[in-house]
Design a protein around this motif. Structure first.
Motif, PDB file in Angstrom:
ATOM      1  N   SER A 144       0.845  -1.203   0.000  1.00  0.00           N
ATOM      2  CA  SER A 144       0.000   0.000   0.000  1.00  0.00           C
ATOM      3  C   SER A 144       0.882   1.256   0.000  1.00  0.00           C
ATOM      4  CB  SER A 144      -0.858   0.011   1.259  1.00  0.00           C
ATOM      5  OG  SER A 144      -0.012   0.170   2.390  1.00  0.00           O
ATOM      6  N   GLY A 145       0.246   2.398  -0.274  1.00  0.00           N
ATOM      7  CA  GLY A 145       0.974   3.668  -0.265  1.00  0.00           C
ATOM      8  C   GLY A 145       1.652   3.891   1.078  1.00  0.00           C
ATOM      9  N   GLU A 146       0.929   3.560   2.133  1.00  0.00           N
ATOM     10  CA  GLU A 146       1.469   3.744   3.482  1.00  0.00           C
ATOM     11  C   GLU A 146       2.715   2.867   3.698  1.00  0.00           C
ATOM     12  OE1 GLU A 146      -0.431   3.184   7.784  1.00  0.00           O
ATOM     13  OE2 GLU A 146      -1.847   3.830   6.226  1.00  0.00           O
ATOM     14  N   GLN A 147       2.620   1.617   3.210  1.00  0.00           N
ATOM     15  CA  GLN A 147       3.773   0.710   3.365  1.00  0.00           C
ATOM     16  C   GLN A 147       4.988   1.214   2.573  1.00  0.00           C
ATOM     17  OE1 GLN A 147       1.690  -2.922   2.135  1.00  0.00           O
ATOM     18  NE2 GLN A 147       2.219  -3.805   4.132  1.00  0.00           N
ATOM     19  N   ARG A 148       4.701   1.789   1.387  1.00  0.00           N
ATOM     20  CA  ARG A 148       5.807   2.330   0.573  1.00  0.00           C
ATOM     21  C   ARG A 148       6.514   3.460   1.323  1.00  0.00           C
ATOM     22  NH1 ARG A 148       5.326   1.968  -5.352  1.00  0.00           N
ATOM     23  NH2 ARG A 148       6.148   4.078  -5.436  1.00  0.00           N
ATOM     24  N   VAL A 149       5.732   4.346   1.900  1.00  0.00           N
ATOM     25  CA  VAL A 149       6.318   5.468   2.644  1.00  0.00           C
ATOM     26  C   VAL A 149       7.156   4.918   3.796  1.00  0.00           C
ATOM     27  CG1 VAL A 149       5.791   7.476   4.081  1.00  0.00           C
ATOM     28  CG2 VAL A 149       4.530   7.107   1.962  1.00  0.00           C
ATOM     29  N   GLN A 150       6.626   3.867   4.443  1.00  0.00           N
ATOM     30  CA  GLN A 150       7.349   3.256   5.562  1.00  0.00           C
ATOM     31  C   GLN A 150       8.681   2.649   5.090  1.00  0.00           C
ATOM     32  OE1 GLN A 150       4.609   0.801   7.737  1.00  0.00           O
ATOM     33  NE2 GLN A 150       6.205   0.243   9.218  1.00  0.00           N
ATOM     34  N   MET A 151       8.623   1.967   3.940  1.00  0.00           N
ATOM     35  CA  MET A 151       9.848   1.340   3.413  1.00  0.00           C
ATOM     36  C   MET A 151      10.885   2.400   3.072  1.00  0.00           C
ATOM     37  SD  MET A 151       8.670  -1.783   0.979  1.00  0.00           S
ATOM     38  CE  MET A 151       6.929  -1.798   0.737  1.00  0.00           C
ATOM     39  N   LEU A 152      10.425   3.500   2.457  1.00  0.00           N
ATOM     40  CA  LEU A 152      11.355   4.579   2.113  1.00  0.00           C
ATOM     41  C   LEU A 152      11.965   5.172   3.384  1.00  0.00           C
ATOM     42  CD1 LEU A 152      12.658   6.581   0.129  1.00  0.00           C
ATOM     43  CD2 LEU A 152      10.589   7.968   0.280  1.00  0.00           C
ATOM     44  N   GLY A 153      11.112   5.438   4.363  1.00  0.00           N
ATOM     45  CA  GLY A 153      11.599   6.013   5.625  1.00  0.00           C
ATOM     46  C   GLY A 153      12.601   5.090   6.292  1.00  0.00           C
ATOM     47  N   ASN A 154      12.287   3.765   6.316  1.00  0.00           N
ATOM     48  CA  ASN A 154      13.201   2.795   6.934  1.00  0.00           C
ATOM     49  C   ASN A 154      14.537   2.744   6.197  1.00  0.00           C
ATOM     50  OD1 ASN A 154      11.200   2.125   8.697  1.00  0.00           O
ATOM     51  ND2 ASN A 154      10.627   0.198   7.698  1.00  0.00           N
ATOM     52  N   ALA A 155      14.459   2.805   4.859  1.00  0.00           N
ATOM     53  CA  ALA A 155      15.695   2.732   4.065  1.00  0.00           C
ATOM     54  C   ALA A 155      16.554   3.970   4.327  1.00  0.00           C
ATOM     55  CB  ALA A 155      15.366   2.615   2.574  1.00  0.00           C
ATOM     56  N   LEU A 156      15.925   5.142   4.304  1.00  0.00           N
ATOM     57  CA  LEU A 156      16.682   6.374   4.559  1.00  0.00           C
ATOM     58  C   LEU A 156      17.355   6.297   5.930  1.00  0.00           C
ATOM     59  CD1 LEU A 156      14.023   9.003   3.351  1.00  0.00           C
ATOM     60  CD2 LEU A 156      16.184   8.498   2.227  1.00  0.00           C
ATOM     61  N   ALA A 157      16.555   5.928   6.947  1.00  0.00           N
ATOM     62  CA  ALA A 157      17.085   5.874   8.306  1.00  0.00           C
ATOM     63  C   ALA A 157      18.162   4.791   8.413  1.00  0.00           C
ATOM     64  CB  ALA A 157      15.954   5.607   9.295  1.00  0.00           C
ATOM     65  N   GLY A 158      17.897   3.621   7.813  1.00  0.00           N
ATOM     66  CA  GLY A 158      18.815   2.477   7.914  1.00  0.00           C
ATOM     67  C   GLY A 158      20.166   2.790   7.263  1.00  0.00           C
ATOM     68  N   PHE A 159      20.140   3.344   6.047  1.00  0.00           N
ATOM     69  CA  PHE A 159      21.411   3.599   5.358  1.00  0.00           C
ATOM     70  C   PHE A 159      22.183   4.731   6.030  1.00  0.00           C
ATOM     71  CE2 PHE A 159      19.175   1.655   1.523  1.00  0.00           C
ATOM     72  CZ  PHE A 159      19.708   0.403   1.798  1.00  0.00           C
ATOM     73  N   ILE A 160      21.471   5.742   6.485  1.00  0.00           N
ATOM     74  CA  ILE A 160      22.169   6.854   7.147  1.00  0.00           C
ATOM     75  C   ILE A 160      22.786   6.348   8.460  1.00  0.00           C
ATOM     76  CG2 ILE A 160      21.831   9.110   8.279  1.00  0.00           C
ATOM     77  CD1 ILE A 160      19.810   9.665   5.915  1.00  0.00           C
ATOM     78  N   ALA A 161      22.036   5.500   9.184  1.00  0.00           N
ATOM     79  CA  ALA A 161      22.579   4.941  10.432  1.00  0.00           C
ATOM     80  C   ALA A 161      23.787   4.048  10.142  1.00  0.00           C
ATOM     81  CB  ALA A 161      21.496   4.157  11.160  1.00  0.00           C
ATOM     82  N   SER A 162      23.845   3.470   8.945  1.00  0.00           N
ATOM     83  CA  SER A 162      24.983   2.603   8.599  1.00  0.00           C
ATOM     84  C   SER A 162      26.153   3.390   8.038  1.00  0.00           C
ATOM     85  CB  SER A 162      24.565   1.554   7.568  1.00  0.00           C
ATOM     86  OG  SER A 162      23.476   0.823   8.030  1.00  0.00           O
ATOM     87  N   GLY A 163      26.048   4.713   8.055  1.00  0.00           N
ATOM     88  CA  GLY A 163      27.204   5.527   7.652  1.00  0.00           C
ATOM     89  C   GLY A 163      27.136   6.074   6.241  1.00  0.00           C
TER      90      GLY A 163
END
Ligand code: SF4
Length: 470
Positions: free
Chosen positions: A275-294
């Protein structure tokens, strides 16, 4: 979810604001975008642009060239595919295609002169590694025969991990490739089955480790979110696996489900899409995850390790953008070779025939296979400068645009300033007397900022041709 989950964001956006930003929009690998190209621009106009470049070289020299080569063949079909490709098991087609590329290179050499210096060479597709090692050697021989690959040239290739071995990667290094991009998309077995692209984590890990051992200057991983059967939880695992692989660059694309336009996508059941909501969540998680990984967020779907040339260029305000996305190379003329390839020479864009028979026919007649393109107007050039400054530097200084284009920025773009107001209120841009500045939060929506300056994007009908921003 709000964008507050992104560590570098300075402002939280409400769900309503996020929804207002989730509209279709171009990726601005060119301005005007390719859908504006016209058939009135053909081989004659393209030849003229090449000659103008050649004349410039005689008078005072021209910057080096960039060359893109499109290899259209793939062994099997990925259902999400929106690329120009030909699915075939007949590998003999690779060698025949090299014959066509040889003719196209000759036609360019006839206009530009032999030995034009290359600062960038990119093999894309389709699947460039559909070609055998010998065929790739032959192709590089053809390119070296027509052009001069400069010592610091970025030589890059897209690699489908399913068609590569460690030995292949070693061969690529021997041929002079120094940048490599792996198409990964997602490691989840259910997602891979739903898109008909099966490749194990272990096989990719082995290739990435080998690429690192071989000292490729940049190793990129392509990912897609919004695929069928993907969930925020499953994609979170892929994000963690990618962070573990530690490529120097990550490109994270949003899947655009447009089955009317792209036939392979009709094999994807709409009910399987997140769903649109899940897509936004995936994008947010990816942004946060990659930034947290340096990783550093470069802009428009791209991340890089701080030591990567792209992250350094971003810090120094030296980013550029071309048909392959962000690059460290200054704007230079781009020659596109192969079926459907796009070029940019002088103030023109051009595109080759999209089907192999049409491409072949033109070459058989000794004609450059360009079938459409565009000669940019003064207004196009002005807006391109503004849009590229926003996309690459996140900042437009009025004075530099005024000096280069002899306009009054405030007067010329009065309607655009009005359209920027809601984005300024959301904290995505700051506007002062000298410049428009994209904020750290605004970088995540830089497409929406750039879109305000796009003359051609005013109707919703036009917008629907593009993928969504989120
Ligand atoms: S996604 Fe890439 S490998 Fe898959 S069919 Fe399309 S061009 Fe070929």
């Amino acid at each position: 979810m709000t964008i507050a989950t992104v560590p570098t964001a300075e402002a939280a956006l409400t769900d309503a604001q996020l929804r207002s930003l989730d509209v279709p929009g171009p990726r601005y690998t060119s301005y005007p975008t390719a859908d504006r190209f016209v058939e009135a621009f053909g081989p004659t106009e393209y030849r003229q642009a090449l000659r103008q470049r050649a004349d410039g070289a005689v008078v005072g020299g021209v910057p080096p060239l960039s060359v893109y080569v499109h290899i259209p063949f793939c062994d099997s079909l990925c259902y999400y595919c929106a690329c120009n490709k030909i699915i075939t098991r007949h590998h003999s087609r690779g060698r025949e295609y090299l014959g066509l590329l040889a003719r196209e290179i000759d036609l360019h050499v006839a206009e530009l002169g032999a030995g034009q210096g290359l600062s960038q060479l990119h093999l894309g597709g389709g699947t460039p590694t559909f070609l055998s090692d010998d065929e790739l050697s032959e192709l590089m021989g053809l390119l070296r025969g027509g052009f001069r690959i400069l010592p610091n040239c970025e030589v890059s290739i897209e690699v489908d991990p399913r068609t590569a071995t460690k030995q292949r990667l070693r061969h690529l290094v021997d041929l002079g490739f120094n940048r490599i991009s792996f198409g990964i998309q997602d490691f989840d077995p259910d997602v891979q089955a739903a898109v008909h692209r099966i490749q194990s984590y272990d096989s990719v890990q082995e290739l990435v480790a080998e690429a690192r051992a071989l000292r490729f200057e940049s190793i990129n991983a392509d990912l897609i979110y919004g695929l069928p059967k993907q969930t925020p939880e499953s994609f979170q695992r892929t994000i963690a696996q990618i962070a573990e692989l530690r490529p120097t660059r990550i490109a994270l694309y949003a899947y655009a489900h447009l089955p009317q336009r792209f036939k392979p996508q009709r094999r994807i059941a709409a009910a399987d899409l997140p769903s649109g909501e899940q897509r936004v969540q995936m994008l947010g998680n990816a942004l946060a995850g990659f930034i947290a990984s340096g990783y550093v967020y470069i802009g428009m779907d791209h991340f890089a390790l701080p030591t990567d040339a792209l992250a350094i260029a971003k810090r120094q305000g030296r980013l550029h953008r071309n048909f392959q996305g962000y690059t460290t190379q200054p704007d230079c003329d781009l020659v596109g070779l192969g079926v459907s390839a796009i070029g940019r020479v002088g103030a023109t864009y051009s595109q080759n025939a999209k089907t192999l028979p049409e491409y072949e026919d033109a070459l058989a007649q000794g004609t450059l296979p360009v079938v459409r393109g565009l000669a940019l107007t003064r207004d196009d050039l002005l807006r391109r400068s503004v849009i590229m400054a926003l996309m690459c530097q996140g900042r437009v200084e009025y004075e530099s645009i005024e000096l280069a284009h002899l306009i009054s920025f405030r007067e010329t773009f009065a309607p655009e300033f009005e359209r920027l107001k809601p984005l300024a209120e959301m904290g995505l841009v700051e506007i002062n007397d000298q410049a428009i500045q994209v904020t750290p939060t605004g970088w995540y929506f830089v497409r929406a900022v750039a879109m305000t300056f796009d003359r051609y994007l005013q109707s919703d009908k036009v917008r629907e041709r593009f993928s969504r921003i989120i």
